[in-house]
Design a protein around this motif. Structure first.
Motif, PDB file in Angstrom:
ATOM      1  N   ASN A  49       0.830  -1.204   0.000  1.00 16.40           N
ATOM      2  CA  ASN A  49       0.000   0.000   0.000  1.00 16.40           C
ATOM      3  C   ASN A  49       0.868   1.259   0.000  1.00 16.40           C
ATOM      4  O   ASN A  49       1.854   1.349   0.725  1.00 16.40           O
ATOM      5  CB  ASN A  49      -0.910  -0.043   1.235  1.00 16.40           C
ATOM      6  CG  ASN A  49      -1.808   1.157   1.338  1.00 16.40           C
ATOM      7  OD1 ASN A  49      -1.387   2.214   1.800  1.00 16.40           O
ATOM      8  ND2 ASN A  49      -3.042   0.994   0.922  1.00 16.40           N
ATOM      9  N   ASP A  50       0.487   2.240  -0.808  1.00 13.57           N
ATOM     10  CA  ASP A  50       1.241   3.501  -0.910  1.00 13.57           C
ATOM     11  C   ASP A  50       1.447   4.155   0.453  1.00 13.57           C
ATOM     12  O   ASP A  50       2.531   4.655   0.752  1.00 13.57           O
ATOM     13  CB  ASP A  50       0.511   4.492  -1.819  1.00 13.57           C
ATOM     14  CG  ASP A  50       0.455   4.058  -3.267  1.00 13.57           C
ATOM     15  OD1 ASP A  50       1.262   3.183  -3.653  1.00 13.57           O
ATOM     16  OD2 ASP A  50      -0.373   4.591  -4.009  1.00 13.57           O
ATOM     17  N   GLN A  51       0.405   4.167   1.274  1.00 15.46           N
ATOM     18  CA  GLN A  51       0.504   4.827   2.577  1.00 15.46           C
ATOM     19  C   GLN A  51       1.520   4.129   3.469  1.00 15.46           C
ATOM     20  O   GLN A  51       2.244   4.765   4.211  1.00 15.46           O
ATOM     21  CB  GLN A  51      -0.860   4.886   3.268  1.00 15.46           C
ATOM     22  CG  GLN A  51      -0.850   5.689   4.554  1.00 15.46           C
ATOM     23  CD  GLN A  51      -0.525   7.162   4.347  1.00 15.46           C
ATOM     24  OE1 GLN A  51      -1.141   7.821   3.524  1.00 15.46           O
ATOM     25  NE2 GLN A  51       0.439   7.682   5.092  1.00 15.46           N
ATOM     26  N   ARG A  52       1.605   2.803   3.386  1.00 13.86           N
ATOM     27  CA  ARG A  52       2.592   2.067   4.190  1.00 13.86           C
ATOM     28  C   ARG A  52       4.005   2.469   3.794  1.00 13.86           C
ATOM     29  O   ARG A  52       4.866   2.668   4.650  1.00 13.86           O
ATOM     30  CB  ARG A  52       2.409   0.565   4.042  1.00 13.86           C
ATOM     31  CG  ARG A  52       3.486  -0.251   4.747  1.00 13.86           C
ATOM     32  CD  ARG A  52       2.913  -1.425   5.485  1.00 13.86           C
ATOM     33  NE  ARG A  52       3.937  -2.268   6.043  1.00 13.86           N
ATOM     34  CZ  ARG A  52       4.528  -2.073   7.212  1.00 13.86           C
ATOM     35  NH1 ARG A  52       4.202  -1.035   7.947  1.00 13.86           N
ATOM     36  NH2 ARG A  52       5.438  -2.902   7.665  1.00 13.86           N
ATOM     37  N   VAL A  53       4.256   2.576   2.502  1.00 13.52           N
ATOM     38  CA  VAL A  53       5.585   2.997   2.040  1.00 13.52           C
ATOM     39  C   VAL A  53       5.889   4.386   2.587  1.00 13.52           C
ATOM     40  O   VAL A  53       6.969   4.639   3.119  1.00 13.52           O
ATOM     41  CB  VAL A  53       5.675   2.971   0.500  1.00 13.52           C
ATOM     42  CG1 VAL A  53       7.006   3.533   0.017  1.00 13.52           C
ATOM     43  CG2 VAL A  53       5.473   1.550  -0.027  1.00 13.52           C
ATOM     44  N   PHE A  54       4.919   5.304   2.493  1.00 13.30           N
ATOM     45  CA  PHE A  54       5.124   6.650   3.007  1.00 13.30           C
ATOM     46  C   PHE A  54       5.368   6.629   4.516  1.00 13.30           C
ATOM     47  O   PHE A  54       6.280   7.285   5.014  1.00 13.30           O
ATOM     48  CB  PHE A  54       3.916   7.536   2.687  1.00 13.30           C
ATOM     49  CG  PHE A  54       4.108   8.965   3.116  1.00 13.30           C
ATOM     50  CD1 PHE A  54       4.737   9.860   2.277  1.00 13.30           C
ATOM     51  CD2 PHE A  54       3.673   9.404   4.347  1.00 13.30           C
ATOM     52  CE1 PHE A  54       4.939  11.179   2.665  1.00 13.30           C
ATOM     53  CE2 PHE A  54       3.860  10.712   4.753  1.00 13.30           C
ATOM     54  CZ  PHE A  54       4.497  11.601   3.902  1.00 13.30           C
ATOM     55  N   ASP A  55       4.557   5.854   5.244  1.00 10.69           N
ATOM     56  CA  ASP A  55       4.688   5.787   6.705  1.00 10.69           C
ATOM     57  C   ASP A  55       6.060   5.295   7.147  1.00 10.69           C
ATOM     58  O   ASP A  55       6.539   5.655   8.220  1.00 10.69           O
ATOM     59  CB  ASP A  55       3.613   4.883   7.311  1.00 10.69           C
ATOM     60  CG  ASP A  55       2.226   5.499   7.267  1.00 10.69           C
ATOM     61  OD1 ASP A  55       2.120   6.737   7.071  1.00 10.69           O
ATOM     62  OD2 ASP A  55       1.246   4.746   7.419  1.00 10.69           O
ATOM     63  N   MET A  56       6.700   4.460   6.335  1.00  8.81           N
ATOM     64  CA  MET A  56       8.012   3.912   6.684  1.00  8.81           C
ATOM     65  C   MET A  56       9.156   4.724   6.073  1.00  8.81           C
ATOM     66  O   MET A  56      10.316   4.400   6.260  1.00  8.81           O
ATOM     67  CB  MET A  56       8.107   2.449   6.224  1.00  8.81           C
ATOM     68  CG  MET A  56       7.059   1.539   6.857  1.00  8.81           C
ATOM     69  SD  MET A  56       7.040   1.582   8.668  1.00  8.81           S
ATOM     70  CE  MET A  56       8.594   0.812   9.017  1.00  8.81           C
ATOM     71  N   SER A  57       8.832   5.785   5.353  1.00  9.68           N
ATOM     72  CA  SER A  57       9.863   6.594   4.711  1.00  9.68           C
ATOM     73  C   SER A  57      10.465   7.599   5.692  1.00  9.68           C
ATOM     74  O   SER A  57       9.854   7.932   6.708  1.00  9.68           O
ATOM     75  CB  SER A  57       9.268   7.351   3.521  1.00  9.68           C
ATOM     76  OG  SER A  57       8.444   8.416   3.976  1.00  9.68           O
ATOM     77  N   PRO A  58      11.658   8.086   5.400  1.00  9.40           N
ATOM     78  CA  PRO A  58      12.277   9.101   6.263  1.00  9.40           C
ATOM     79  C   PRO A  58      11.422  10.360   6.394  1.00  9.40           C
ATOM     80  O   PRO A  58      11.442  11.016   7.423  1.00  9.40           O
ATOM     81  CB  PRO A  58      13.598   9.418   5.566  1.00  9.40           C
ATOM     82  CG  PRO A  58      13.893   8.223   4.740  1.00  9.40           C
ATOM     83  CD  PRO A  58      12.556   7.668   4.322  1.00  9.40           C
ATOM     84  N   ILE A  59      10.647  10.683   5.375  1.00 10.22           N
ATOM     85  CA  ILE A  59       9.789  11.871   5.431  1.00 10.22           C
ATOM     86  C   ILE A  59       8.770  11.724   6.557  1.00 10.22           C
ATOM     87  O   ILE A  59       8.534  12.653   7.318  1.00 10.22           O
ATOM     88  CB  ILE A  59       9.053  12.087   4.085  1.00 10.22           C
ATOM     89  CG1 ILE A  59      10.038  12.262   2.955  1.00 10.22           C
ATOM     90  CG2 ILE A  59       8.071  13.236   4.171  1.00 10.22           C
ATOM     91  CD1 ILE A  59      10.778  13.563   2.933  1.00 10.22           C
TER      92      ILE A  59
END
Length: 80
Positions: free
Chosen positions: A22-32
């Motif tokens: 899921n896109d949100q999971r990738v974002f949630d685990m990103s440095p950002i």
């Protein structure tokens, strides 16, 4: 996941996740997302936002399209 500015310069890139994640999971685990203060320390100026697709949720610096029920139209005040 790539984040670029209006001049098409990439300033954040996250790789290594399978396409089915899921896109949100990738974002949630990103440095950002993990270091949200990084956005306030020069990556973004006040009043700047990340424009994302419907796979993301609205966050302090993230704007997504309005949601609508299947078969429904957006209210007139939300159309642009």
């Amino acid at each position: 996941m790539a984040i670029c500015d209006d001049s098409k310069r990439i300033w954040a890139l996250v790789t290594g996740w399978p396409g089915a994640v899921n896109d949100q999971r990738v974002f949630d685990m990103s440095p950002i997302a993990i270091l949200p203060r990084a956005l306030e320390k020069g990556l973004m100026s006040p009043g700047q936002y990340i424009l994302a697709d419907g796979g993301y949720r609205v966050m302090r610096h993230v704007i997504v399209p309005y949601d609508r029920a299947p078969g429904q139209t957006l209210p007139r005040e939300k159309e642009t």
